[in-house]
Design a protein around this motif. Structure first.
Motif: not given
Length: 137
Positions: A102-114
Motif C-alpha cells: 500500500a505504501i508503494l502504491f501510494g508513493l507511485t500515485m503521489a508521483d503520478y498525481l504531481t
C-alpha cells in the motif's frame, strides 16, 4: 486358538483400522471450505471482467475492479495461505507485506498525481499517436 484369543485379535484389528482411518483423516483436511473459496474466486473474477466491460460504471469501474481484487487477495491469504490458523508472527509478516505494498502504491500515485497536465493525458492509444504524427507532418 481359543475363543478369547480370537476375540482379542478381532478387537486389535478393529482398533488398528479405526486408528488408520483417523490418521488418514488428520492428514487430509476437509476440502469443502477450499472448494467454496475456489468457486468464489472464479465468481469474483467473472464479476470483475463484467464490470470492466460494462460501460454503466464509467470511471468507477476501475475502483470496483480494485475492490474485487482486494477481496480476492484477502480470500487467498486467509484460506489458501492458511493465515486464519497461522501463528501471530506469520499473520503479522503477511500484514506487513500488504502495508508495504500500500505504501508503494501510494508513493507511485503521489508521483503520478504531481506531474503536469491532466490526469491520464500522457496515455495515448496507437491510433491517437498516429493522428498526432500525421497532424505534425
Amino acid at each position: 486358538m481359543s475363543h478369547a484369543t480370537q476375540h482379542r485379535n478381532d478387537e486389535d484389528l478393529l482398533t488398528a483400522d479405526v486408528r488408520n482411518a483417523a490418521d488418514r483423516k488428520a492428514l487430509l483436511p476437509p476440502l469443502m471450505p477450499e472448494l467454496g473459496v475456489f468457486v468464489a474466486l472464479f465468481a469474483l473474477a467473472a464479476t470483475s471482467v463484467l464490470v470492466a466491460f460494462w460501460s454503466a460504471f464509467g470511471g468507477l469501474a476501475i475502483l470496483a475492479c480494485l475492490a474485487i481484487a482486494v477481496v480476492m487477495a484477502a480470500l487467498v491469504m486467509i484460506f489458501f495461505m492458511h493465515l486464519r490458523s497461522a501463528m501471530a508472527v506469520m499473520t503479522l509478516a503477511s500484514l506487513a507485506g500488504v502495508v508495504w505494498l500500500a505504501i508503494l502504491f501510494g508513493l507511485t500515485m503521489a508521483d503520478y498525481l504531481t506531474r503536469p497536465g491532466e490526469i491520464g493525458s500522457s496515455i495515448q492509444t496507437p491510433r491517437q499517436a498516429e493522428t498526432e504524427a500525421e497532424a505534425a507532418n
